[in-house]
Enzyme design. Structure first.
Site, PDB file in Angstrom:
ATOM      1  N   VAL A 138       0.835  -1.212   0.000  1.00 19.22           N
ATOM      2  CA  VAL A 138       0.000   0.000   0.000  1.00 19.22           C
ATOM      3  C   VAL A 138       0.859   1.248   0.000  1.00 19.22           C
ATOM      4  O   VAL A 138       1.704   1.433   0.870  1.00 19.22           O
ATOM      5  CB  VAL A 138      -0.936   0.026   1.243  1.00 19.22           C
ATOM      6  CG1 VAL A 138      -1.819   1.270   1.201  1.00 19.22           C
ATOM      7  CG2 VAL A 138      -1.787  -1.225   1.302  1.00 19.22           C
ATOM      8  N   GLU A 150       1.220  -1.263 -13.075  1.00 17.17           N
ATOM      9  CA  GLU A 150       1.007  -2.698 -12.881  1.00 17.17           C
ATOM     10  C   GLU A 150       1.271  -3.437 -14.184  1.00 17.17           C
ATOM     11  O   GLU A 150       1.231  -2.837 -15.266  1.00 17.17           O
ATOM     12  CB  GLU A 150      -0.452  -2.950 -12.473  1.00 17.17           C
ATOM     13  CG  GLU A 150      -0.821  -2.374 -11.129  1.00 17.17           C
ATOM     14  CD  GLU A 150       0.059  -2.899 -10.015  1.00 17.17           C
ATOM     15  OE1 GLU A 150       0.031  -4.095  -9.751  1.00 17.17           O
ATOM     16  OE2 GLU A 150       0.810  -2.095  -9.425  1.00 17.17           O
ATOM     17  N   LYS A 194      -5.776  -1.530  -2.552  1.00 17.77           N
ATOM     18  CA  LYS A 194      -5.088  -0.882  -1.424  1.00 17.77           C
ATOM     19  C   LYS A 194      -6.099  -0.326  -0.420  1.00 17.77           C
ATOM     20  O   LYS A 194      -5.897  -0.399   0.798  1.00 17.77           O
ATOM     21  CB  LYS A 194      -4.177   0.228  -1.943  1.00 17.77           C
ATOM     22  CG  LYS A 194      -3.031  -0.307  -2.805  1.00 17.77           C
ATOM     23  CD  LYS A 194      -2.348   0.814  -3.563  1.00 17.77           C
ATOM     24  CE  LYS A 194      -1.260   0.301  -4.481  1.00 17.77           C
ATOM     25  NZ  LYS A 194      -0.777   1.314  -5.429  1.00 17.77           N
TER      26      LYS A 194
HETATM   27  N1  HSE Z   1       1.040   0.430 -10.015  1.00 14.98           N
HETATM   28  C1  HSE Z   1       1.127   0.877  -8.662  1.00 14.98           C
HETATM   29  C2  HSE Z   1       1.015   2.385  -8.656  1.00 14.98           C
HETATM   30  C3  HSE Z   1       2.446   0.443  -8.089  1.00 14.98           C
HETATM   31  O1  HSE Z   1       1.129   3.012  -9.705  1.00 14.98           O
HETATM   32  O2  HSE Z   1       0.776   2.951  -7.604  1.00 14.98           O
HETATM   33  C4  HSE Z   1       2.501   0.530  -6.603  1.00 14.98           C
HETATM   34  O3  HSE Z   1       1.534  -0.226  -5.979  1.00 14.98           O
END
Ligand code: HSE
Length: 446
Positions: free
Chosen positions: A130, A188, A203
């Site tokens: 998170v 991601e 999150k």
């Molecule tokens: N893809 C996520 C973001 C990475 O951009 O926050 C961290 O969890």
């Protein structure tokens, strides 16, 4: 130094590589803080890598690593919810502590994973899951342990915040900024998780459970992404003194509030006042604002994605566990009882407070209505809103942008969504209305 703590790193992508680099860079600090040698004994990787130290065993069989006698702590950074779950369960079964950055896995299967970890007297640590490098899990579970948390609001996806910031400040196209976020290792594996709000919802589910002592309920998080946000709305919002941010909210609603009692879990683009703290958190930065009693509001801010930020959080968890293992060695039994509970509350005390449905949620709204430029149009719209008990906070009518049509922008005070749905349905039925009403939530909490 006493005997070594042996780490396995499963996955050598952005985060796994970041962890190796951090250990190489800061080994001396890690040793001085923990009193132990910290060594990587095994890494899980599909292909043999020639940039990995020859002393470290490379293995594509992750289940074998999770059961290996040569490993004390398993760091899972492969992502996904299938193999990652099997590997973590295997590690737990074999008495290994686990550190993971996998928010999707925990949001969806955390109740089962944490229960299994407790049964096996090990800990699954997840600071990196998170808000990247911000130590928000530790803060909420430990530093705020004496507070009652009423609500939290946060920018909890770095990619989304980076995109919104670049679009607003530089007028860059969405796709272009997203590619850059991917190159920088922020996004991601499937970037729709970032831009559709799913990553933020994962999150938020974790944060809400820690805040309110409720089981993980990712499936009940209301989730809207940023793909529908236009520059036009960004500019109208600015004109009215607001900024659009993609936020996650976890709000405890008591029965004396307007609406039903329960918890709101929602991720959506949100207009917030330009001078609000969260409105000024830009780029890949994340921030979480927590309102708790008796402390009041506290804000936690930092890089929410990227190799260094995530590795920092992973290794903070490793350090906690190294300290636990240190005492294990002293009395030869697991010391996990000294650890904070996975979700901050002891499992028997998790509550069944209901999660509110979207139509029960209470927020203000930004409405963009397109109407023919004729007498009485504005009066019709405002009459519908006032009949529904919706309080208008500001109104802006722009000159006709197409022949005979005007955009009308309306900001409302908080209203139960079901009432707003009915009002919008009626507005869209007016003969003078030319398009669907655009609505974006507005929140003064943040
Ligand atoms: N893809 C996520 C973001 C990475 O951009 O926050 C961290 O969890």
């Amino acid at each position: 130094m006493s005997n070594s703590i042996k780490l396995a790193i499963l996955g050598l992508g952005t985060v796994g590589t970041g962890v190796i680099n951090l250990i190489n860079d800061n080994l001396n600090e890690l040793k001085r803080r923990s009193g132990r040698d910290i060594i990587i004994t095994e890494v899980g990787t599909r292909r043999q890598r020639d940039d990995i130290d020859a002393d470290i065993m490379q293995n594509s069989d992750l289940m074998a690593i999770a059961a290996s006698d040569n490993v004390d702590i398993v760091i899972e950074v492969i992502g996904g919810t299938t193999l990652a779950k099997d590997v973590i369960m295997q590690a737990i079964k074999n008495g290994k502590h686990v550190v993971t950055a996998n928010k999707a896995l925990l949001a969806e299967h955390g109740n089962e994973i944490f229960a299994f970890a407790e049964e096996n007297n090990v800990h699954v640590a997840y600071e990196a899951a998170v808000a990247g490098g911000i130590p928000i899990i530790k803060v909420m579970r430990e530093a705020l342990a004496a507070n009652k948390i009423d609500w939290l609001a946060g920018i909890i996806n770095g990619t989304g915040n980076f995109i919104m910031t670049e679009m607003r400040d530089k007028g860059r196209p969405f796709a272009d900024v997203l590619s850059e976020a991917q190159e920088l290792g922020y996004a991601e594996a499937d970037p729709t998780f970032d831009v559709e709000g799913i990553d933020a919802a994962h999150k938020l589910a974790l944060l809400a459970s820690i805040a309110f002592g409720i089981p993980l309920q990712f499936d009940k998080v209301y989730c809207e992404g940023i793909t529908g946000i236009t520059l036009q709305d960004v500019n109208y919002a600015e004109e009215l003194g607001y900024r659009i941010k993609h936020l996650g909210f976890a709000v405890r609603r008591d029965s004396e509030n307007n609406g039903d009692a329960g918890v709101e879990l929602r991720v959506h683009p949100t207009l917030i006042p330009q001078d609000a703290l969260l409105a000024n958190v830009n780029g890949v930065k994340n921030a979480v604002l927590v309102n708790s009693h008796p402390l009041g509001q506290t804000l936690y801010c930092g890089d929410g994605a990227g190799a260094g930020a995530t590795a920092s959080a992973v290794m903070a968890d490793v350090m906690d566990l190294v300290r636990v293992l240190g005492s294990k060695d002293r009395d030869d039994q697991s010391n996990t009882g000294h650890h904070v509970p996975h979700l901050a509350f002891i499992p028997e005390q998790l509550s069944d407070t209901p999660i509110l449905r979207a139509d029960q949620m209470v927020t203000g709204y930004y409405l963009r209505v397109h109407a023919y430029d004729s007498p009485g149009v504005l009066a019709d719209i405002t009459r519908i809103l006032s009949d529904a008990g919706i309080n208008i906070d500001a109104i802006l009518q722009k000159p006709a942008h197409k022949v005979g049509q005007v955009p009308v922008i309306i900001l409302t005070l908080p209203v139960i969504e079901s009432q707003m749905n009915l009002a919008i349905e009626k507005i869209e039925k007016l003969e003078t209305i030319t398009d669907k009403v655009v609505r974006i939530r507005l929140d003064e909490l943040a």
